[in-house]
Design a protein around this motif. Structure first.
Motif, PDB file in Angstrom:
ATOM      1  N   ASN A  78      -7.120  10.072   0.676  1.00  0.00           N
ATOM      2  CA  ASN A  78      -8.417   9.402   0.797  1.00  0.00           C
ATOM      3  C   ASN A  78      -8.454   8.106  -0.008  1.00  0.00           C
ATOM      4  N   ALA A  79      -7.620   8.053  -1.063  1.00  0.00           N
ATOM      5  CA  ALA A  79      -7.566   6.849  -1.901  1.00  0.00           C
ATOM      6  C   ALA A  79      -6.547   5.847  -1.361  1.00  0.00           C
TER       7      ALA A  79
ATOM      8  N   GLU B  30     -13.173   0.377  -7.442  1.00  0.00           N
ATOM      9  CA  GLU B  30     -13.336   1.813  -7.301  1.00  0.00           C
ATOM     10  C   GLU B  30     -13.373   2.272  -5.858  1.00  0.00           C
ATOM     11  N   GLU B  31     -13.652   1.363  -4.948  1.00  0.00           N
ATOM     12  CA  GLU B  31     -13.710   1.738  -3.545  1.00  0.00           C
ATOM     13  C   GLU B  31     -12.311   1.736  -2.907  1.00  0.00           C
ATOM     14  N   SER B  32     -11.495   0.727  -3.282  1.00  0.00           N
ATOM     15  CA  SER B  32     -10.169   0.617  -2.667  1.00  0.00           C
ATOM     16  C   SER B  32      -9.206   1.642  -3.234  1.00  0.00           C
ATOM     17  N   ILE B  33      -9.359   1.972  -4.534  1.00  0.00           N
ATOM     18  CA  ILE B  33      -8.515   2.992  -5.161  1.00  0.00           C
ATOM     19  C   ILE B  33      -9.424   3.916  -5.949  1.00  0.00           C
ATOM     20  N   LYS B  34      -9.767   5.044  -5.391  1.00  0.00           N
ATOM     21  CA  LYS B  34     -10.728   5.944  -6.018  1.00  0.00           C
ATOM     22  C   LYS B  34     -10.101   6.667  -7.193  1.00  0.00           C
TER      23      LYS B  34
ATOM     24  N   ASN C  47      -6.227   0.318   2.912  1.00  0.00           N
ATOM     25  CA  ASN C  47      -5.651  -0.507   1.849  1.00  0.00           C
ATOM     26  C   ASN C  47      -4.124  -0.557   1.948  1.00  0.00           C
ATOM     27  N   LYS C  48      -3.619  -0.501   3.174  1.00  0.00           N
ATOM     28  CA  LYS C  48      -2.173  -0.522   3.404  1.00  0.00           C
ATOM     29  C   LYS C  48      -1.548  -1.809   2.874  1.00  0.00           C
ATOM     30  N   GLU C  49      -2.248  -2.929   3.050  1.00  0.00           N
ATOM     31  CA  GLU C  49      -1.720  -4.208   2.568  1.00  0.00           C
ATOM     32  C   GLU C  49      -1.568  -4.178   1.051  1.00  0.00           C
ATOM     33  N   LEU C  50      -2.544  -3.586   0.369  1.00  0.00           N
ATOM     34  CA  LEU C  50      -2.480  -3.470  -1.081  1.00  0.00           C
ATOM     35  C   LEU C  50      -1.275  -2.632  -1.498  1.00  0.00           C
ATOM     36  N   GLN C  51      -1.021  -1.559  -0.776  1.00  0.00           N
ATOM     37  CA  GLN C  51       0.112  -0.697  -1.092  1.00  0.00           C
ATOM     38  C   GLN C  51       1.442  -1.397  -0.833  1.00  0.00           C
ATOM     39  N   ASN C  52       1.478  -2.301   0.118  1.00  0.00           N
ATOM     40  CA  ASN C  52       2.689  -3.067   0.393  1.00  0.00           C
ATOM     41  C   ASN C  52       2.929  -4.155  -0.647  1.00  0.00           C
ATOM     42  N   ASP C  53       1.847  -4.681  -1.223  1.00  0.00           N
ATOM     43  CA  ASP C  53       1.964  -5.739  -2.228  1.00  0.00           C
ATOM     44  C   ASP C  53       2.373  -5.207  -3.593  1.00  0.00           C
ATOM     45  N   TYR C  54       2.044  -3.938  -3.865  1.00  0.00           N
ATOM     46  CA  TYR C  54       2.324  -3.345  -5.175  1.00  0.00           C
ATOM     47  C   TYR C  54       3.139  -2.062  -4.966  1.00  0.00           C
ATOM     48  N   ILE C  55       4.426  -2.131  -5.214  1.00  0.00           N
ATOM     49  CA  ILE C  55       5.322  -0.989  -5.023  1.00  0.00           C
ATOM     50  C   ILE C  55       5.533  -0.294  -6.366  1.00  0.00           C
TER      51      ILE C  55
ATOM     52  N   HIS D  11      -4.895   1.081 -13.607  1.00  0.00           N
ATOM     53  CA  HIS D  11      -5.055   0.525 -12.263  1.00  0.00           C
ATOM     54  C   HIS D  11      -5.386  -0.968 -12.296  1.00  0.00           C
ATOM     55  N   LYS D  12      -6.163  -1.395 -13.274  1.00  0.00           N
ATOM     56  CA  LYS D  12      -6.460  -2.825 -13.404  1.00  0.00           C
ATOM     57  C   LYS D  12      -5.203  -3.605 -13.763  1.00  0.00           C
ATOM     58  N   PHE D  13      -4.345  -3.009 -14.592  1.00  0.00           N
ATOM     59  CA  PHE D  13      -3.090  -3.651 -14.977  1.00  0.00           C
ATOM     60  C   PHE D  13      -2.175  -3.801 -13.771  1.00  0.00           C
ATOM     61  N   ILE D  14      -2.091  -2.767 -12.966  1.00  0.00           N
ATOM     62  CA  ILE D  14      -1.193  -2.790 -11.812  1.00  0.00           C
ATOM     63  C   ILE D  14      -1.735  -3.664 -10.681  1.00  0.00           C
ATOM     64  N   TYR D  15      -3.017  -3.477 -10.334  1.00  0.00           N
ATOM     65  CA  TYR D  15      -3.563  -4.120  -9.134  1.00  0.00           C
ATOM     66  C   TYR D  15      -4.376  -5.385  -9.418  1.00  0.00           C
ATOM     67  N   GLU D  16      -4.625  -5.668 -10.668  1.00  0.00           N
ATOM     68  CA  GLU D  16      -5.352  -6.871 -11.079  1.00  0.00           C
ATOM     69  C   GLU D  16      -6.644  -7.042 -10.290  1.00  0.00           C
ATOM     70  N   GLU D  17      -6.876  -8.215  -9.687  1.00  0.00           N
ATOM     71  CA  GLU D  17      -8.160  -8.473  -9.022  1.00  0.00           C
ATOM     72  C   GLU D  17      -8.350  -7.619  -7.767  1.00  0.00           C
ATOM     73  N   ASP D  18      -7.275  -6.982  -7.280  1.00  0.00           N
ATOM     74  CA  ASP D  18      -7.382  -6.143  -6.085  1.00  0.00           C
ATOM     75  C   ASP D  18      -7.906  -4.743  -6.409  1.00  0.00           C
ATOM     76  N   TYR D  19      -8.034  -4.458  -7.704  1.00  0.00           N
ATOM     77  CA  TYR D  19      -8.548  -3.133  -8.064  1.00  0.00           C
ATOM     78  C   TYR D  19     -10.062  -3.077  -7.941  1.00  0.00           C
TER      79      TYR D  19
END
Length: 349
Positions: A65-66, A345-349, A71-79, A335-343
């Motif tokens: 669900n998270a 609560e909705e995109s990564i619960k 958010n597939k693009e986000l998962q591709n940008d951050y491995i 999560h903020k460290f890993i995903y920065e501005e892309d983090y």
């Protein structure tokens, strides 16, 4: 399992062989960053040991669900890949993953991010030993109970991550790499010298060689055994917190030395390290990720330690020590460290 230490009980220095951090794995990434040709990479990667784990997200503790199509693009940008340092010499079930890092290949910001997870953190999992019957235990114990797959699953569940692969190494491999680059310069304090030497003696005894000890404090060139001994120290200063700082110091010095090596030297160093590596990634996955690193010229390394300052505590459960941590604040920081501005609560619960 090995002995658990109770409140006010002092731990011995050398009884338990400790694995070092997974710095050696970073050598792979560094090698790619500095431009080793494809054919050299492909040839060296044949030396890696591979293992298989489940590819079912639910069995890996990944919340579908998270992490979903939205958010597939986000998962591709951050491995994200789990790096583990384990005691590969163990012949029984007592081996633990004493060092754990989440390595993030951030293709959006062209960075490599290393998030250290402290080994004594209390996590939700089936308890064993003194924790039998409870749904909590120490993070480092997961490897002993279920090897790398359980460690990965536990980290995904407790930190709301989406890690699908891991790499594990031992500190003998790191020793070889450090010697291969000519040692690293470290400023050793007088308090650290006896502990460093105790680890040098331990490993030298196992390898049946004469130990080369550090005879004085100060800035000096440490060989592989000495640098590994330095990074294993946890009885000087702020215990395991400061040990992670020492580990990052060794990593930084390695990066400096590796960045000055020519292609032939770097290729040889990687060749020395890879036989000590076990991973769930196959060669095609590694090559694909390597191309991304090369094309984007990713060479910056950011670091984080979890738990963060101000959001951890010492706790005892059944008279057994654990490192407590505020989940909400620490998960958010990670999560903020890993995903920065892309983090969010909705995109990564």
């Amino acid at each position: 399992m090995g002995k658990r230490y109770k409140k006010n009980e002092k731990k011995p220095i050398n009884k338990k062989k400790r694995a070092l951090i997974v710095v050696t794995v970073i050598v792979i990434i560094i090698g790619l960053v500095f431009g080793i040709p494809y054919y050299m990479i492909n040839r060296q990667f044949s030396k890696i040991n591979t293992t298989t784990i489940s590819r079912d997200n639910s069995k890996l503790g990944i919340d579908s669900n998270a992490y979903n199509e939205k958010n597939k693009e986000l998962q591709n940008d951050y491995i994200n890949i789990l790096l583990m340092g384990v005691d590969a010499r163990a012949v029984d079930q007592d081996a633990r993953s004493d060092s754990m890092m989440i390595a993030t290949i951030d293709k959006k910001h062209n960075k490599i991010k290393l998030s250290s997870l402290m080994r004594d953190m209390i996590v939700d999992m089936t308890g064993h030993g003194p924790m039998e019957g409870l749904n909590q235990d120490r993070l480092t114990h997961t490897y002993a109970y279920g090897k790398g797959e359980l460690t990965l699953k536990t980290i995904n569940e407790n930190f709301k991550m989406n890690i699908k692969n891991f790499v594990e190494v031992d500190f003998f491999g790191l020793e070889k790499i450090i010697d291969q680059v000519g040692g690293v310069e470290i400023n050793v304090t007088s308090e650290e010298v006896p502990y460093l030497n105790s680890y040098v003696k331990e490993v030298a005894n196992i390898e049946k060689v004469k130990p080369t000890l550090v005879t004085k404090p100060g800035l000096q060139l440490l060989n592989g055994k000495q640098a590994v001994g330095y990074a294993r120290i946890r009885y000087v200063g702020k215990s395991d917190f400061q040990r992670t700082e020492r580990q990052r110091t060794v990593l930084t010095k390695m990066v400096e030395k590796l960045s000055k090596m020519n292609l032939l030297e770097l290729n040889t160093a990687i060749g020395e390290m890879l036989p000590n590596v076990t991973t769930t990634m196959d060669r095609s996955d590694i090559i694909s990720l390597s191309k991304d690193v090369l094309l984007k010229k990713i060479n910056k390394v950011d670091q984080l330690r979890i738990p963060i300052d101000g959001h951890n505590s010492t706790i005892y459960v059944r008279n057994t020590y654990f490192l407590g941590w505020d989940k909400k604040e620490n998960i958010e920081a990670l999560h903020k460290f890993i995903y920065e501005e892309d983090y969010n609560e909705e995109s990564i619960k």
